[in-house]
Each structure stands twice: as structure tokens, then as C-alpha cells.
Design an enzyme around this catalytic site. Structure first.
Site, PDB file in Angstrom:
ATOM      1  N   ARG A 103      31.199  33.465  47.360  1.00  0.00           N
ATOM      2  CA  ARG A 103      32.356  34.236  47.387  1.00  0.00           C
ATOM      3  C   ARG A 103      32.538  35.204  46.235  1.00  0.00           C
ATOM      4  O   ARG A 103      32.607  34.800  44.902  1.00  0.00           O
ATOM      5  CB  ARG A 103      33.963  33.480  47.329  1.00  0.00           C
ATOM      6  CG  ARG A 103      35.004  34.199  47.723  1.00  0.00           C
ATOM      7  CD  ARG A 103      36.034  33.187  47.855  1.00  0.00           C
ATOM      8  NE  ARG A 103      37.163  33.956  48.013  1.00  0.00           N
ATOM      9  CZ  ARG A 103      38.001  34.197  46.986  1.00  0.00           C
ATOM     10  NH1 ARG A 103      37.705  34.127  45.931  1.00  0.00           N
ATOM     11  NH2 ARG A 103      39.317  34.984  47.142  1.00  0.00           N
TER      12      ARG A 103
ATOM     13  N   LYS B 145      35.260  34.307  37.227  1.00  0.00           N
ATOM     14  CA  LYS B 145      36.472  33.175  36.782  1.00  0.00           C
ATOM     15  C   LYS B 145      36.059  32.814  35.031  1.00  0.00           C
ATOM     16  O   LYS B 145      35.225  33.213  34.719  1.00  0.00           O
ATOM     17  CB  LYS B 145      35.959  31.930  37.565  1.00  0.00           C
ATOM     18  CG  LYS B 145      36.485  32.178  38.969  1.00  0.00           C
ATOM     19  CD  LYS B 145      36.855  30.755  39.770  1.00  0.00           C
ATOM     20  CE  LYS B 145      37.346  31.282  41.073  1.00  0.00           C
ATOM     21  NZ  LYS B 145      37.533  30.485  42.149  1.00  0.00           N
TER      22      LYS B 145
HETATM   23  N1  HH2 Z   1      39.040  31.376  44.447  1.00  0.00           N
HETATM   24  C1  HH2 Z   1      40.111  32.289  44.491  1.00  0.00           C
HETATM   25  C2  HH2 Z   1      40.784  32.480  45.589  1.00  0.00           C
HETATM   26  N2  HH2 Z   1      40.226  31.948  46.726  1.00  0.00           N
HETATM   27  N3  HH2 Z   1      38.908  30.293  47.990  1.00  0.00           N
HETATM   28  C3  HH2 Z   1      37.747  29.642  47.843  1.00  0.00           C
HETATM   29  N4  HH2 Z   1      37.373  29.021  49.220  1.00  0.00           N
HETATM   30  N5  HH2 Z   1      37.053  29.276  46.881  1.00  0.00           N
HETATM   31  C4  HH2 Z   1      37.564  29.801  45.632  1.00  0.00           C
HETATM   32  O1  HH2 Z   1      36.847  29.621  44.477  1.00  0.00           O
HETATM   33  C5  HH2 Z   1      38.672  30.657  45.730  1.00  0.00           C
HETATM   34  C6  HH2 Z   1      39.147  30.882  46.652  1.00  0.00           C
HETATM   35  C7  HH2 Z   1      40.530  32.766  43.338  1.00  0.00           C
HETATM   36  O2  HH2 Z   1      39.935  34.176  42.959  1.00  0.00           O
HETATM   37  P1  HH2 Z   1      40.425  35.453  43.418  1.00  0.00           P
HETATM   38  O3  HH2 Z   1      40.659  35.557  45.168  1.00  0.00           O
HETATM   39  O4  HH2 Z   1      39.702  36.681  43.089  1.00  0.00           O
HETATM   40  O5  HH2 Z   1      41.781  35.531  42.946  1.00  0.00           O
HETATM   41  P2  HH2 Z   1      43.347  35.376  43.088  1.00  0.00           P
HETATM   42  O6  HH2 Z   1      43.444  34.267  43.661  1.00  0.00           O
HETATM   43  O7  HH2 Z   1      44.151  35.595  41.713  1.00  0.00           O
HETATM   44  O8  HH2 Z   1      43.663  36.454  44.260  1.00  0.00           O
END
Ligand code: HH2
Length: 303
Positions: free
Chosen positions: A282, A242
Site C-alpha cells: 500500500r 511512515k
Molecule cells: N495505514 C494507514 C491507513 N490504512 N490500511 C492497511 N491495511 N495497512 C496500513 O498500514 C494502513 C492502512 C495509514 O496511512 P495513510 O492512509 O497514509 O494515513 P491516514 O490514515 O492518516 O489517512
């Protein structure tokens, strides 16, 4: 494993999964491998949007030691800050069309817990019918139907903290005491879940690193994670790659490391989360995370 380096706050829980399975939590963080089936995720958008490759990547993460997978078909990249406009909200049909073929294929191939990252009741319902084991809701029940779908399935639910709408979340951020306010708002989210008849013993709570927070607020949430343990539920931490990492590691005259080059900072955040210990982490980089945790705990046992 009882050692001086593991804190007294270490607790254990058992999440009940469909078909009589379970996911014990506590002691060491469980590793949740991220599988983004999106063209526009902030760090790996487009890499796994081909269903066949996505299934392969999911199985690869399990072989690398992931305890569970988190499948997301809609990017939740917050807008108004480093990610510009943020992600586009998808109609449920489009989200399900991306998600279900991969979920169904993975379900046939593995008994490992499969989580679905969605904010929509309709998508959650279809995913649970297709064999998903838990739901990860970054909006913490903005759609009450998601709570009803989870309550009917009796499955675990991750409630993540965020404020405001995704598209504008990174503007006008105001907290007096970010940790206390996130804790109180997560407690409210847990009450919303209870009102929808979601079993409290199936809840996992998440401070929502980077969602409607400045990079310093994200750091504070990680640094004071133990204060969220007072909520009495297992914590999930998503710090991997992040943008707070790029900010915290900024060097004058040097460009910010892009998401794919934030492994060092991601592991530092992980080490911190492991000391609570967070129940679930995660992550994008499963192999490195699993190795890191193995050595971290091997050292803790020796200490
Ligand atoms: N962060 C993201 C997405 N989902 N879910 C939880 N529970 N906690 C988090 O910190 C979280 C999440 C964002 O990351 P990423 O999935 O890599 O990116 P994107 O939302 O752009 O797909």
C-alpha cells in the site's frame, strides 16, 4: 518466473471480486495506490479532498501502474505518539459523504479493483453497493457489522493488526515478542471473521506497521515478515512514508524527514517486503514503486 532469488515461500492466491472479476496474488506484490479523501491524513491530508481532483489522482495512479486503489475518507493516524492526538473519528454519514461521490465516479471510469479503507459496517455496506470491490479494515472487525456486510457481499477483506484505540494507540506499547504476538492476534482476527461468515479464502492479513507499535517493533515486523506467512493468507504491507522510516534514518543534528521526503526509506521497506513476497503493498508514490519493482524483478530474473 522461477529464480534463485525468489523464496520458496512464494505462494499464490486468487481473490474473488464482485461481478465475476478476480485479483490474482503472489509472486510479485500488487501495488495498491493510496487515495486519502481526508483533510488530515499524516502525509497528504487535504491534497485530494476536492472530489474532482481525487478522481483525477485515482486515475493517474492507475495510469502509473497501480493494480488497485484504496480509498480512505477517515484518517487513521494513531494518537499518543508522533501524531499528537491522532485522527478524529468521523460519524458514518460524514465519512460516506466524502467517500461515495469519488467512489461512484471512479467506478464509472475504471474496472480496476477499488478498495475502501473503513472501520464502519454502515460505510462498508454503502461503499459495496456503490461498486467497491474489497474492504480494508484497520480495526480488524471492531465493528462486527462490517464483517456481516463483507460476508453478504462475498468480497475480500483486509484485516490489519492494531491494539487499543486509535486516539491512545502509541502510548503504553507492550509486546514481549512483537512478531509472534501480531501473528497470534491476526489468527484471532481471522477467527472473528469466520464467525461472522466471511469466507477465509477472501482474507488478506496486514501486520499494521506503525499502529500501536514503536518504530523498532515496526522494523522487526518488516524484517521478520516471513514468520507471518505461516498464517497461510496473503499479506498486505503498508510502510509507505511512515514515521519508523524517519526514526531509522535519523542523523544527529539533522531534522527528521517529513512524510513527503521518505521515499528512499519507503522503497527500502518495499524491497524487503518484495522478498517475501508480500502480496500487496500500500503506497503513496505509485510511479516510483512500480519502477522500483520492475527493476527489482528484472534483476531477480537475471540472477
Ligand atoms: N495505514 C494507514 C491507513 N490504512 N490500511 C492497511 N491495511 N495497512 C496500513 O498500514 C494502513 C492502512 C495509514 O496511512 P495513510 O492512509 O497514509 O494515513 P491516514 O490514515 O492518516 O489517512
Amino acid at each position: 518466473m522461477e529464480t534463485a532469488t525468489l523464496p520458496d515461500t512464494a505462494r499464490s492466491w486468487t481473490l474473488r471480486l464482485p461481478r465475476g472479476r478476480s485479483l490474482p496474488l503472489g509472486r510479485r506484490p500488487r501495488v495498491m495506490g493510496i487515495l486519502n479523501l481526508t483533510p488530515d491524513s499524516f502525509s497528504d491530508g487535504g491534497l485530494w479532498s476536492d472530489p474532482g481532483r481525487a478522481v483525477e489522482r485515482g486515475l493517474e495512479m492507475l495510469a502509473e501502474g497501480a493494480d488497485l486503489l484504496d480509498l480512505g475518507a477517515e484518517s487513521t493516524r494513531p494518537g499518543g505518539g508522533v501524531y499528537g492526538e491522532g485522527a478524529r473519528t468521523l460519524p458514518p454519514e460524514e465519512e460516506s459523504a466524502r467517500l461515495l461521490p469519488v467512489l461512484e465516479a471512479l467506478r464509472k471510469a475504471t474496472d480496476a479493483p477499488l478498495s475502501v479503507d473503513t472501520r464502519k459496517g454502515e460505510v462498508a455496506r454503502q461503499a459495496l453497493a456503490a461498486g467497491a470491490d474489497l474492504v480494508n479494515d484497520v480495526s480488524a472487525l471492531a465493528d462486527p457489522d462490517l464483517g456481516r456486510a463483507v460476508a453478504e457481499a462475498g468480497c475480500p477483506l483486509v484485516l490489519m493488526h492494531s491494539r487499543g484505540e486509535l486516539a491512545t494507540m502509541q502510548t503504553g506499547i507492550r509486546f514481549h515478542d512483537v512478531v509472534r504476538e501480531v501473528r497470534d492476534e491476526l489468527a484471532l482476527a481471522a477467527r472473528r471473521a469466520a464467525a461472522l461468515r466471511v469466507d477465509e479464502s477472501q482474507l488478506v492479513l496486514d501486520p499494521g506497521i506503525g499502529f500501536g507499535k514503536t518504530w523498532r517493533q515496526s522494523l522487526a515486523l518488516l524484517a521478520r515478515l516471513d514468520e507471518l506467512a505461516a498464517l497461510g493468507r496473503p499479506l498486505l504491507v503498508g510502510a509507505s512514508r511512515k514515521s519508523f522510516i524517519a526514526r531509522a534514518a535519523a542523523r544527529e543534528g539533522a531534522p527528521d524527514p517529513p512524510p513527503g521526503r521518505r521515499l528512499g526509506g519507503s522503497l527500502a521497506a518495499l524491497a524487503w517486503a518484495a522478498t517475501l513476497p508480500a502480496a500487496i503493498v500500500r503506497v503513496h508514490d505509485v510511479e516510483e514503486t512500480v519502477q522500483f519493482l520492475a527493476v527489482w524483478y528484472a534483476l531477480a530474473e537475471e540472477a
